[in-house]
Enzyme design. Structure first.
Site, PDB file in Angstrom:
ATOM      1  N   HIS A 131      -8.324   1.183   1.779  1.00 50.52           N
ATOM      2  CA  HIS A 131      -8.148   1.224   3.351  1.00 50.52           C
ATOM      3  C   HIS A 131      -8.937   2.038   4.066  1.00 50.52           C
ATOM      4  CE1 HIS A 131      -4.801  -0.453   6.191  1.00 50.52           C
ATOM      5  NE2 HIS A 131      -5.949  -0.326   6.989  1.00 50.52           N
ATOM      6  N   GLU A 173       0.826  -1.301  -0.071  1.00 48.58           N
ATOM      7  CA  GLU A 173       0.087   0.143   0.005  1.00 48.58           C
ATOM      8  C   GLU A 173       0.865   1.377  -0.162  1.00 48.58           C
ATOM      9  OE1 GLU A 173      -2.693   0.099   3.216  1.00 48.58           O
ATOM     10  OE2 GLU A 173      -3.786  -1.965   2.719  1.00 48.58           O
TER      11      GLU A 173
END
Length: 531
Positions: A281, A263
């Protein structure tokens, strides 16, 4: 002079006002966290730093923060804070572990609905004016079996919501007690059974050595055809490559992911596959959750800076300033004892008893109990701290008791930990020597004198010739250096143990080589926060 706090990320104005109302001088600079050099140049002016995820509290930043006393993270994750560096510098790191549990659980439920009814794809199709009603045939949740991997705080809320949706809920969690499972209305199962039975699988565990890739290629192959998988916990729990193949083959009918192995996930093997729902997220991204954690961190930091009270600290026990100087080494010992048992125990724990002997029995035993529990639970959940550990223990049905007694042996004081499961009782005792260093002094009733190091190896065996030579030779062949070597036994020819303090953690092939000798009943690498 009033304490001074820097807010370098986007906290709400209400949270910033809490600092002001408490008499703390606060600078609200929500974009500063992105400017590393500017932040580095001014951080020495502040007693406290309040952040979210944009600010990176690196070792370099902490070293430059000559006046910093506390870092407060609005949220649970502290990947952006170098906690060991903060500890060495004497800086307390706080988080807000309970502020976004409901929000994250609700997101998992929402993702489950989305993948069950193909809502994102149907929405995009309808926006494009296609009206493909027959293309998006979904499935009901009612009556389906939901497999929950990890039934802790967030997983427990998901179980509760799923039961309300009339789903059949099965849960895999080695530390889920029978009483807790009954209260949640779920059935405890082993992982293989969950994989074989579940129509939907949702993950709610932290990423640790034990849970990384828990849904591996082999695990995915065991799932029933048509399963749908949801991950709103941590990236790296699922083999994304293997999942993509299973989706393409049709074995897995759909997936919903909020977290990814890398990420920010600007590209991923799961992107653009049919019936894969992806969000960036967003688990904690609701107005309520963001406000809750911001308000909590402002209150916690204010309390510490003004009164010395410590809440939700990740690197310091909740004790008064007067107690800290005396209790520090004993808190560390309690954590080590708990950590030892936590790393050695692979089944649900029914009861924990802590015996405090001698001088230690007069200390703040609540704090020492919390330290013991935190050490025990960190083996499976690195996010646990001294404040959250008792709450989680209670939810898991773990009964903790303590016993005190006057000095009864050669040591002025010691702590003995006894842990009971359905199949065994495990004991370990330790003390603090005059040098302030914790020592293990007894394991399984066998007396030893072992210094605690970051990397250790524990073995059990029959007391026969050749054990020392085998350990030394095998570790040497794998280039693992022994810093300290402690042995103990009941009596000649019977049960014996070895506890080795190593410079490095032994690799899996080294552990396997020791097991393959047939000399050892147990060979267990252990890690301790020995800083």
């Amino acid at each position: 002079m009033a304490p001074k706090v820097l807010v370098s990320d986007k906290l709400s104005e209400t949270a910033v006002q809490i600092f002001r109302d408490r008499g703390i001088d606060v600078d609200f600079m929500p974009e500063l966290g992105k400017d590393k050099e500017k932040l580095l140049s001014i951080i020495d002016q502040y007693d406290g730093l309040a952040i979210r995820s944009a600010t990176k509290a690196t070792e370099k930043l902490i070293e430059a923060a000559s006046n910093l006393k506390v870092i407060g993270r609005a949220g649970i994750g502290v990947d952006n804070v170098d906690i060991p560096a903060a500890s060495r510098k004497g800086v307390i790191v706080m988080n807000t572990p309970f502020g976004n549990m409901i929000t994250t659980a609700e997101h998992a439920i929402a993702m489950m609905f989305a993948v069950a009814r193909q809502i994102p794809e149907a929405s995009a199709s309808t926006h494009a004016g296609k009206w493909e009603k027959s293309k998006f045939m979904g499935v009901e949740l009612t009556g389906k079996t939901l497999g929950v991997i990890g039934a802790g705080n967030i997983g427990g809320i998901v179980c509760d919501r799923a039961v309300g949706l009339k789903m059949k809920v099965i849960a895999y969690d080695p530390f889920l007690s029978d009483d807790r499972a009954k209260k949640l209305g779920v059935t405890k199962v082993e992982l293989d059974e969950l994989l074989q039975r579940a129509d939907f699988i949702t993950l709610h565990v932290p990423k640790t050595e034990k849970t990384a890739n828990i849904l591996s290629r082999e695990a995915l192959a065991k799932t029933k055809k048509g399963v749908r998988i949801i991950n709103c916990a941590r990236g790296g729990l699922v083999d994304e490559e293997a999942l993509a193949e299973a989706l393409k083959s049709g074995h897995v009918a759909g997936a919903a992911f909020d977290v990814f192995a890398v990420e920010p996930a600007t590209e991923n093997v799961l992107f653009n596959l049919p019936n894969v729902v992806c969000t960036p997220h967003l688990g904690a991204a609701t107005t309520e959750a963001q406000e809750n954690v911001a308000l909590q961190v402002a209150e916690q930091m204010s309390d510490y800076l003004l009164t010395g009270a410590v809440q939700n600290a990740l690197n310091m026990p909740s004790v008064t300033a007067e107690e800290a100087a005396v209790m520090g080494p004993w808190v560390k010992l309690a954590e080590h004892l708990g950590s030892f048992v936590g790393q050695m125990t692979d089944e649900p724990v029914k009861a924990i008893n802590v015996l405090y002997d001698g001088l230690v029995s007069e200390m703040n035993l609540d704090a020492l109990n919390c330290a013991t529990l935190a050490g025990f639970m960190k083996a499976t959940n690195p996010d646990v701290n001294m404040v959250s550990a008792p709450v989680i223990a209670q939810e898991r049905g773990i009964k903790l008791s303590r016993t005190t007694q006057d000095k009864s042996g050669v040591f002025d004081a010691y702590i003995k930990l006894t842990v009971e499961t359905d199949s065994r009782t495990r004991t370990i005792a330790g003390t603090v020597f005059s040098d302030g260093k914790p020592r293990f002094i007894q394991i399984k009733g066998i007396n030893i004198d072992a210094e605690v190091g970051a990397n250790m190896l524990y073995t059990t065996n029959r007391d026969v010739p050749g054990i020392i030579g085998t350990l030394g030779k095998t570790l040497g062949e794998h280039e693992v250096n022994i810093a300290n070597f402690t042995l103990g036994r009941t009596k000649s020819g019977e049960d014996a143990i070895a506890l080795l303090y190593l410079d490095d953690q032994p690799v899996e092939s080294c552990v396997k080589a020791l097991k393959d000798t047939g000399l050892f009943q147990q060979v267990r690498p252990l890690k301790f926060d020995a800083a």
